[in-house]
Motif scaffolding. Sequence first.
Motif: not given
Length: 297
Positions: A38-41, A90-96
């Motif tokens: 998850v990418a934060s701000n 949503s929009g700022r997270a990716v399952l890796v």
Amino acid sequence: MSALDLPGYTHVYSGKVRDLYAPLDADGQVVDDQLLLVASNRLSAYDEMLSPEIPDKGAVLTRLSLWWFDQLADLVPNHVVSTDVPDAVSGRAVLVRKLQMLKVEAIARAYLTGGGLEEYRAKGSVSGVALPEGLVDGSKLPEPVFTPTTKAPVGEHDLPMAPDEVAAELGAEVAAEVSRLTRAILARGNEIAAARGILIADTKVEFGVAPDGSGGLVLADEVLTPDSSRFWPAELWEPGHPQPSYDKQFVRDWLTSAESGWDRTAGGPPPELPAHVVEATRAKYVEAYERLTGERF
């Protein structure tokens, strides 16, 4: 920084700007080969966490990284499994894929500036690579140069690594491949970005390997974003002085300005970012995304 309550996930770790969550299976057990990134701000500069946060930053970086992963797919595999994530992120997270990350910051430079310029002025080289005489701030290098650093814990500073130190950490074969791929990613990035009016001066990339050691290097984290790279407007490029930029340099410049009043050598926390710096920083990130991808954010 408090963890989010995400059904089906458990919080694992929070770094300066990213949070990691592990997926849970139907029995509530941790799925051990995947992570939710998850990418934060949040924004950091000079190894300091800044406030307030930059609106939409996490979404811009996530979408831009996904776009670049596609552009680089023939060079190196990446860690993306799925963009099907909880609505809350949503929009700022990716399952890796869960990887064993290499303990080296893989950095390449295509233009001379920042710490590389300081070393060049002192030694005529960067990370042990001899460079031509007469280069100035913003000079284009003959070809991208690999300039790795250590991966310091939060609050400590990364230190330059010589080639033999990288080889000692990773093994000679892996070290050579990390160098080759890092330089190839920056070269490909500049091929694409230059046609869209952006020069990528330098970049930091992250590599991992499968926990069992199988397969080769995998590109992870983020790639060729304004957080991990220096982006310059091509039409304003003029060697001989610091360049205008689309990246965190805008914030760094404010922090070291008389307006901020912060003495970074004194050890105190940085000041709050004023609204005009927050708004301009968001605008820089969005403009970089739109120029590169051709998409509206």
